[in-house]
Scaffold this active site. Sequence first.
Site, PDB file in Angstrom:
ATOM      1  N   VAL A   1       0.791   4.800   5.436  1.00  0.00           N
ATOM      2  CA  VAL A   1       0.302   3.694   6.268  1.00  0.00           C
ATOM      3  C   VAL A   1       1.459   2.728   6.585  1.00  0.00           C
ATOM      4  CG1 VAL A   1      -1.311   1.751   6.376  1.00  0.00           C
ATOM      5  CG2 VAL A   1      -2.066   3.927   5.432  1.00  0.00           C
TER       6      VAL A   1
ATOM      7  N   CYS B   1       1.096   0.018  -9.409  1.00  0.00           N
ATOM      8  CA  CYS B   1       2.205   0.578  -8.623  1.00  0.00           C
ATOM      9  C   CYS B   1       3.463   0.798  -9.468  1.00  0.00           C
ATOM     10  CB  CYS B   1       2.514  -0.319  -7.436  1.00  0.00           C
ATOM     11  SG  CYS B   1       2.901  -2.011  -7.902  1.00  0.00           S
TER      12      CYS B   1
ATOM     13  N   GLY C   1       0.831  -1.204   0.000  1.00  0.00           N
ATOM     14  CA  GLY C   1       0.000   0.000   0.000  1.00  0.00           C
ATOM     15  C   GLY C   1       0.864   1.251   0.000  1.00  0.00           C
TER      16      GLY C   1
ATOM     17  N   GLU D   1       5.747  -3.353   0.560  1.00  0.00           N
ATOM     18  CA  GLU D   1       5.635  -3.206  -0.898  1.00  0.00           C
ATOM     19  C   GLU D   1       4.883  -1.912  -1.147  1.00  0.00           C
ATOM     20  OE1 GLU D   1       6.916  -5.123  -3.244  1.00  0.00           O
ATOM     21  OE2 GLU D   1       7.754  -6.637  -1.912  1.00  0.00           O
TER      22      GLU D   1
HETATM   23  P1  NAD Z   1      -5.341   0.694   0.522  1.00  0.00           P
HETATM   24  O1  NAD Z   1      -6.128   1.918   0.798  1.00  0.00           O
HETATM   25  O2  NAD Z   1      -6.048  -0.538   0.059  1.00  0.00           O
HETATM   26  O3  NAD Z   1      -4.517   0.385   1.850  1.00  0.00           O
HETATM   27  C1  NAD Z   1      -3.674  -0.736   1.941  1.00  0.00           C
HETATM   28  C2  NAD Z   1      -4.018  -1.507   3.202  1.00  0.00           C
HETATM   29  O4  NAD Z   1      -3.734  -0.700   4.339  1.00  0.00           O
HETATM   30  C3  NAD Z   1      -5.495  -1.881   3.290  1.00  0.00           C
HETATM   31  O5  NAD Z   1      -5.601  -3.246   3.621  1.00  0.00           O
HETATM   32  C4  NAD Z   1      -6.021  -0.967   4.344  1.00  0.00           C
HETATM   33  O6  NAD Z   1      -7.078  -1.557   5.095  1.00  0.00           O
HETATM   34  C5  NAD Z   1      -4.827  -0.712   5.228  1.00  0.00           C
HETATM   35  N1  NAD Z   1      -4.886   0.571   5.897  1.00  0.00           N
HETATM   36  C6  NAD Z   1      -5.284   1.754   5.373  1.00  0.00           C
HETATM   37  N2  NAD Z   1      -5.181   2.736   6.295  1.00  0.00           N
HETATM   38  C7  NAD Z   1      -4.702   2.157   7.412  1.00  0.00           C
HETATM   39  C8  NAD Z   1      -4.367   2.640   8.721  1.00  0.00           C
HETATM   40  N3  NAD Z   1      -4.522   3.932   9.054  1.00  0.00           N
HETATM   41  N4  NAD Z   1      -3.893   1.767   9.623  1.00  0.00           N
HETATM   42  C9  NAD Z   1      -3.758   0.467   9.304  1.00  0.00           C
HETATM   43  N5  NAD Z   1      -4.049  -0.042   8.098  1.00  0.00           N
HETATM   44  C10 NAD Z   1      -4.518   0.781   7.164  1.00  0.00           C
HETATM   45  O7  NAD Z   1      -4.229   0.946  -0.520  1.00  0.00           O
HETATM   46  P2  NAD Z   1      -3.478   2.289  -0.865  1.00  0.00           P
HETATM   47  O8  NAD Z   1      -2.657   2.693   0.308  1.00  0.00           O
HETATM   48  O9  NAD Z   1      -4.385   3.239  -1.526  1.00  0.00           O
HETATM   49  O10 NAD Z   1      -2.541   1.624  -1.977  1.00  0.00           O
HETATM   50  C11 NAD Z   1      -2.031   2.363  -3.016  1.00  0.00           C
HETATM   51  C12 NAD Z   1      -0.532   2.419  -2.873  1.00  0.00           C
HETATM   52  O11 NAD Z   1      -0.038   1.097  -2.835  1.00  0.00           O
HETATM   53  C13 NAD Z   1       0.127   3.093  -4.061  1.00  0.00           C
HETATM   54  O12 NAD Z   1       1.180   3.880  -3.596  1.00  0.00           O
HETATM   55  C14 NAD Z   1       0.680   1.927  -4.863  1.00  0.00           C
HETATM   56  O13 NAD Z   1       1.775   2.262  -5.639  1.00  0.00           O
HETATM   57  C15 NAD Z   1       1.025   0.981  -3.764  1.00  0.00           C
HETATM   58  N6  NAD Z   1       1.052  -0.387  -4.245  1.00  0.00           N
HETATM   59  C16 NAD Z   1       2.239  -1.024  -4.233  1.00  0.00           C
HETATM   60  C17 NAD Z   1       2.324  -2.305  -4.722  1.00  0.00           C
HETATM   61  C18 NAD Z   1       3.628  -3.042  -4.712  1.00  0.00           C
HETATM   62  O14 NAD Z   1       3.598  -4.234  -4.962  1.00  0.00           O
HETATM   63  N7  NAD Z   1       4.741  -2.410  -4.448  1.00  0.00           N
HETATM   64  C19 NAD Z   1       1.192  -2.934  -5.235  1.00  0.00           C
HETATM   65  C20 NAD Z   1       0.001  -2.253  -5.216  1.00  0.00           C
HETATM   66  C21 NAD Z   1      -0.069  -0.974  -4.717  1.00  0.00           C
END
Ligand code: NAD
Length: 494
Positions: free
Chosen positions: A194, A246, A190, A212
């Site tokens: 976070v 990502c 994510g 990741e």
């Molecule tokens: P998201 O909003 O789905 O959050 C990711 C996870 O974090 C979720 O399961 C969510 O429930 C949890 N979460 C959110 N806020 C939280 C908090 N305050 N406390 C605890 N847990 C919490 O995803 P996102 O953050 O919008 O993801 C997008 C980002 O992820 C982009 O930067 C993207 O590039 C990156 N990403 C990276 C990869 C990789 O493989 N490197 C893959 C996909 C996405």
Amino acid sequence: MSQVDAAKVVATCRESFLKGNVKTYDQRKHHLECLLNFIKDHEKDMVDALKQDIRKPSTESIGFEIAFARNETINALNNLHEWMQKEKVEKPFLMVGKDVHIQSEPLGVVLIISAWNYPVQLILHPLIGAIAAGNTVVMKPSELSPATANVFEKYLHNYLDKDCFTVVKGGVPETTALLAQRFDHIMYTGGSNVAKIVMKAAAEHLTPVTLELGGKSPVYVDKDCDFYTVGRRITWGRYVNTGQTCIAPDYILVHRDVQDKLVSAIKDAVKEFYGENPKESKDYGRIVNDRHFKRLVKLLESGTVEMGGETDETEKYIAPTMLVDVKPDDPVMQEEVFGPILPIMKVGDVDEAVNFINSREKPLSMYAFSNNKKVVESVLHRTTSGGFTGNDVLMHAAVDSLPFGGIGNSGMGAYHGKHSFDAFSHKRAVVIGDQKLESLNAIRYPPYSEKKDSWLFWLLSKSRKSGKASVIIYGALLCAIVGFMLKFYNVVKI
Ligand code: NAD
């Protein structure tokens, strides 16, 4: 989910782990086979869920998520036996006769917290690695892809024992409750804000993490290119999954002499892929939620809109968009775009591009296009990033023998294929000897003496690697010394 419920889930998984329910080769193989059946039986449910969550086209759901996860499972099944073997290592002279090796051991209970943009792949890939490595797993899919999370919650437990592999649905409160528990490894996918919360929670228990994350993945486009090809490759990488990838090309640094050629090639490719009106294309998706939609609309104010720019809030639609005349301090250059907007900046040469890239956070991925190999290599060798593809995009993530992960702000740790097995294993250092020839150990025990010191120093000192001839001479010399020592400590009578 309360803290008490979260504690129960983890305690159940820990009990299963300690009972040895997921440890042996046969158990791991069985669980991977069950997972493979889940993937086969519920392909359609996953495709439908992905359509519901993000309007993902079926081809992308199958190609980028389901077939990808199936292949990853098959790869693990094909190689599991080999991965589990002890790894023999080079040993120093003092260890001659002893069994010296690395044993990959399960860590225990693993927590997987995943994101919404590739919600099938981002749960299943880490799960495959964690099972292969012999762990129990708690999975927390993203609340922003609820239909996919439902498929996991509803069906996965028909294939995998819930006491060993548990899906917990929910958002921030549920993840917070889980993060308060002690895990043996946490894998989070994510955003980086976070990630800091996750890492802080993990630090309370000194739990290792794999993060990741994302970031701005740059593309350098040189003068010497076939622009038809480059335009199509970049267009595909930027707008697939509506730009919510990502490792998508986040921005382009193009040689100033060829910007027009590149812009025109991207426009042609967008028309070819999505038609005159991408809003009507079955192959073009939507933005995941209102928050991301509004965030992206604000980014459209940077530079000049050269293509696209149309939006529709009711459908969360943003057309494939290209921005030119973008400045380094424009909003679109301050955060990961993570949507169908492609900013382009002109540079004078490859050096300027490299300097720009190096002045920013370390990216998750990087791309360079040129028919001149030296230019591609110059970008590769003078920068850093999680992964790199020359003359194409995204491809390094499709090779399961390559580690997939970020560096610095784009993450830590890596997975995919054997790298997943390693990420969820402890590499235990093992030396097993016997109780014979104790007199040879005399030189390491007190009372110390100058004579012992010089022997010890000699025996412990490493020498530089040398050619075959010197190895033979060294070997002979060592034999002579051992013989002398045996005599010296009266082990043998010569
Ligand atoms: P998201 O909003 O789905 O959050 C990711 C996870 O974090 C979720 O399961 C969510 O429930 C949890 N979460 C959110 N806020 C939280 C908090 N305050 N406390 C605890 N847990 C919490 O995803 P996102 O953050 O919008 O993801 C997008 C980002 O992820 C982009 O930067 C993207 O590039 C990156 N990403 C990276 C990869 C990789 O493989 N490197 C893959 C996909 C996405």
